[in-house]
Design an enzyme around this catalytic site. Structure first.
Site, short mmCIF file in Angstrom:
data_model
loop_
_atom_site.label_atom_id
_atom_site.label_comp_id
_atom_site.label_asym_id
_atom_site.label_seq_id
_atom_site.Cartn_x
_atom_site.Cartn_y
_atom_site.Cartn_z
N VAL A 143 0.78 -1.20 -0.13
CA VAL A 143 0.06 0.11 -0.02
C VAL A 143 0.80 1.26 0.05
O VAL A 143 0.60 2.03 -0.77
CB VAL A 143 -0.95 0.16 1.39
N THR A 167 -5.40 -0.48 7.49
CA THR A 167 -6.57 -1.17 7.90
C THR A 167 -6.72 -1.03 9.50
O THR A 167 -5.82 -1.89 9.89
CB THR A 167 -7.05 -2.31 7.27
N CYS A 171 -5.59 -9.22 3.20
CA CYS A 171 -6.43 -8.54 3.77
C CYS A 171 -7.82 -9.35 4.37
O CYS A 171 -8.17 -9.11 5.37
CB CYS A 171 -7.12 -7.58 2.86
N GLY A 184 -7.57 -15.81 0.29
CA GLY A 184 -6.55 -15.65 1.05
C GLY A 184 -6.12 -14.32 1.02
O GLY A 184 -6.72 -13.44 1.00
N LYS A 198 -6.70 -3.20 -5.07
CA LYS A 198 -6.59 -4.46 -5.06
C LYS A 198 -5.37 -4.77 -5.50
O LYS A 198 -4.88 -4.46 -6.49
CB LYS A 198 -7.82 -5.26 -6.04
N GLU A 199 -4.53 -5.93 -4.83
CA GLU A 199 -3.37 -6.32 -5.37
C GLU A 199 -3.42 -6.78 -6.80
O GLU A 199 -4.33 -7.55 -7.17
CB GLU A 199 -2.57 -7.28 -4.41
N LYS A 256 -3.78 -14.95 -5.69
CA LYS A 256 -4.81 -14.61 -6.52
C LYS A 256 -3.88 -14.24 -7.85
O LYS A 256 -2.53 -13.82 -7.47
CB LYS A 256 -5.68 -13.28 -6.55
N ASN A 263 -14.78 -5.08 3.31
CA ASN A 263 -13.84 -6.39 3.27
C ASN A 263 -14.56 -7.71 3.85
O ASN A 263 -14.89 -8.61 3.08
CB ASN A 263 -12.43 -6.43 3.68
N PHE A 311 -17.72 -11.03 -7.20
CA PHE A 311 -17.13 -11.92 -6.14
C PHE A 311 -18.24 -12.95 -5.73
O PHE A 311 -18.59 -13.30 -4.66
CB PHE A 311 -17.19 -10.86 -4.89
N1 LIG Z 1 -2.03 -5.24 0.59
C1 LIG Z 1 -3.03 -4.78 0.39
O1 LIG Z 1 -3.91 -5.35 -0.72
C2 LIG Z 1 -4.13 -3.60 1.16
C3 LIG Z 1 -5.04 -3.23 0.67
C4 LIG Z 1 -5.67 -2.29 1.31
C5 LIG Z 1 -5.45 -1.90 2.69
N2 LIG Z 1 -4.26 -2.68 3.11
C6 LIG Z 1 -3.76 -2.23 4.41
O2 LIG Z 1 -2.79 -1.47 4.11
C7 LIG Z 1 -2.00 -1.67 5.38
C8 LIG Z 1 -0.44 -1.98 4.85
O3 LIG Z 1 -0.77 -3.20 4.16
P1 LIG Z 1 0.65 -3.79 3.27
O4 LIG Z 1 0.09 -5.10 2.51
O5 LIG Z 1 0.95 -2.70 2.38
O6 LIG Z 1 1.66 -4.25 4.39
P2 LIG Z 1 3.31 -4.64 3.93
O7 LIG Z 1 3.66 -5.62 5.06
O8 LIG Z 1 3.54 -4.89 2.60
O9 LIG Z 1 4.09 -3.26 4.18
C9 LIG Z 1 4.06 -2.84 5.56
C10 LIG Z 1 5.57 -2.04 5.60
O10 LIG Z 1 5.65 -1.22 6.68
C11 LIG Z 1 6.97 -1.35 7.11
N3 LIG Z 1 6.77 -0.66 8.42
C12 LIG Z 1 6.15 -1.24 9.59
N4 LIG Z 1 6.34 -0.40 10.70
C13 LIG Z 1 7.01 0.62 10.21
C14 LIG Z 1 7.61 1.82 10.87
N5 LIG Z 1 7.38 2.05 12.24
N6 LIG Z 1 8.18 2.79 10.13
C15 LIG Z 1 8.50 2.46 9.12
N7 LIG Z 1 8.13 1.34 8.16
C16 LIG Z 1 7.54 0.74 8.84
C17 LIG Z 1 7.23 -2.51 7.04
O11 LIG Z 1 8.67 -2.91 6.94
C18 LIG Z 1 6.48 -3.04 5.64
O12 LIG Z 1 7.45 -2.96 4.47
C19 LIG Z 1 -2.55 -2.90 6.12
O13 LIG Z 1 -3.13 -2.52 7.40
C20 LIG Z 1 -3.32 -3.50 5.15
O14 LIG Z 1 -4.73 -4.12 6.02
C21 LIG Z 1 -3.44 -3.58 2.30
#
Ligand SMILES: NC(=O)c1ccc[n+]([C@@H]2O[C@H](COP(=O)([O-])OP(=O)(O)OC[C@H]3O[C@@H](n4cnc5c(N)ncnc54)[C@H](O)[C@@H]3O)[C@@H](O)[C@H]2O)c1
Length: 489
Positions: free
Chosen positions: A18, A128, A289, A286, A176-177, A350, A237, A278
């Protein structure tokens, strides 16, 4: 895409799926962006021009915006926080043992902001997070500031203390990824949760300016309270996960009744109140999220004394569904799979991503290996992340690693296999050379966890084909339930 009228200084804390997409896309709009991450290897890789995740279109944007000086990557927290007038928190919120979201990364990012901010900031929660987190983030920032003799506007201040403005906006991400860049650049809606006071209005005006390029065609912004914005993300979600589990349960029943779930899906989806999205049956959802967000919302219900029965069923059905393909294999070959080999197409949870978090393939591969089978896998992009994830899963039985092989060519993964299992609906799996596939497999047998093929065509091609809720020649039942039919409104 329209560009920003006036460049803004933006910081992103957390450069994962994100954070990296958000930072890169905001740079593409013309803003001056610094992305921070505590993972030094990630930042090193980004600074050498290598994007550590697979996300279509992202590499080019990262390279271009770095080159044009609008996008920087750093591990230097002080520098990053100094830089941004608007600071996004985009860190992980993984599930804890009891299902609740682990807020330690988000709150630690908030403390970092309080420790280093020297000018007014708008802090935007993109992670989130459960209802009430915006208040906790604000509190964590104010505690660190007060240690430095700085008070936040809108809080009780001590005489002589410096005052700074800091507003927390809840701006959940719906990308969406696999289509993240496209989703970010063309959002359906932009949810902004702000406090109902002058500080909230100040933050809102900055966010409106930042997101103005997305609203030129029509207004996409929905303004609400911070708590409503936090709830909206979980609700969305949870709804999508519910549709998937509902269809999976219907598919399992349909199989028993000799009904093709695909006909049912079309019959249901054509109702505009339902829609087609969906409604696909499969091997379970999986990713990073749905599983964690369903658990976290369920946990919030428990904490509030509100039983979220639908959500516990959604989660339960999904866990069971991840075993569905395995059950079909065992029904065919028995529980002892020693001496058998299975080909797997698809590791990622996915298509168009290399993300292996909670991927159903992990459940299936683990089950096959532990039952004694040899497993040959292929995935177009998730081979590296797949190896890491499976290594982790097999930590307690490292000797099974030798039964697993990874193949760059999809036909090699099918070579000599007793059956082929499909676990990700990659485009490259949709029209394989069936003749070649049949000649490479030991048995012309496919267990399809993503319903890629038409059962009748597979039958004509002389494959024994087992989808999820798919039947090749539905027969008319000879007996009908005697009770009156339900109305259809
Ligand atoms: N992946 C998705 O498709 C998606 C979609 C919508 C929302 N989200 C939400 O967004 C959030 C992030 O998800 P993501 O998939 O990007 O996670 P991720 O694990 O890919 O990335 C999180 C990053 O944050 C870094 N990090 C953690 N604490 C830190 C800090 N204090 N300082 C600096 N860096 C720090 C980690 O090293 C990591 O690289 C989650 O809450 C997730 O639920 C994700």
């Amino acid at each position: 895409m329209f560009k920003q009228e006036k460049q803004m200084q933006i910081t992103i804390i957390g450069s994962g799926y994100v954070g990296l997409v958000t930072g890169t896309c905001l740079a593409e709009l013309g803003n001056d962006v610094v992305c921070l991450d505590m993972a030094a290897d990630k930042i090193r890789s980004l600074n050498s021009g290598v994007v550590p995740i697979y996300e279509p279109g992202l590499d080019d944007l990262v390279v271009r915006n770095r080159k044009q000086g609008r996008l920087q990557f750093t591990t230097d927290t002080a520098l990053a926080i100094e830089h941004g007038d608007v600071i996004f928190i985009a860190v992980g919120t993984p599930p804890q043992e009891d299902g609740s979201a682990d807020l330690s990364y988000a709150l630690s990012a908030a403390s970092d902001i309080g420790r280093w901010m020297r000018t007014d900031k708008v802090v935007v929660n993109k992670s989130t997070v459960p209802v009430g987190t915006a208040e906790r983030v604000h509190h964590a920032i104010s505690i660190e500031l007060s240690k430095r003799g700085i008070d936040l506007e809108g809080t009780n201040s001590s005489e002589g203390n410096t005052r700074l403005r800091c507003a927390v906006v809840s701006n959940p991400e719906f990308l969406k990824e696999g289509a993240a860049v496209e989703d970010f650049m063309r959002p359906d809606r932009i949810v902004l949760g702000v406090s109902n006071d002058a500080l909230g209005q100040w933050a809102l005006s900055q966010m409106r300016h930042l997101y103005a390029p997305f609203n030129r065609h029509h207004e996409r912004t929905l303004v609400m309270s911070q708590r409503a914005a936090e709830m909206t993300k979980y609700a969305a979600n949870a709804m999508l996960a519910t549709r998937i589990s509902f269809m999976n349960e219907l598919a399992n029943l349909s199989e028993r009744l000799n009904v093709d779930i695909e006909s049912v899906r079309q019959g249901m989806g054509s109702d505009p109140r339902i829609g087609y999205g969906f409604l696909y049956a499969g091997a379970g959802y999986g990713g990073s999220c749905f599983p964690k967000d369903v658990k976290a919302l369920h946990r919030t219900g428990i904490e509030q004394g509100v039983a979220m029965q639908i959500l516990s069923a959604v989660e339960h059905v999904n866990q069971r569904q991840k075993h569905r393909l395995l059950d079909k294999v065992i029904a065919q070959f028995g529980g002892d799979l020693r001496g058998h080999t299975f080909g797997i197409w698809g590791l990622a949870f996915k298509p168009e991503t290399d993300d292996m978090r909670e991927a159903p393939s992990r459940t299936v591969i683990n089950g096959l290996l532990r039952a004694g089978a040899r497993v040959q896998v292929h995935d177009p992009v998730a081979m590296e992340t797949g190896q890491l994830a499976l290594q982790e899963d097999l930590m307690d039985v490292p000797e099974l690693w030798g039964q697993l092989s990874f193949h760059d060519d999809l036909m090699d993964a099918a070579d000599g296999a007793d059956a082929l299992l499909i676990l990700t609906e990659w485009k490259s799996y949709r029209s394989p050379n069936f003749q070649q596939l049949k000649s490479r497999l030991k048995n012309a047998l496919i267990f399809d966890g993503r319903n890629l093929f038409d059962p009748q065509q597979m039958e004509q091609a002389c494959f024994s084909y087992h989808g999820i809720g798919r039947v090749s020649r539905p027969t008319t039942p000879t007996t009908y339930p005697s009770a009156s039919m339900a109305t259809t409104d």
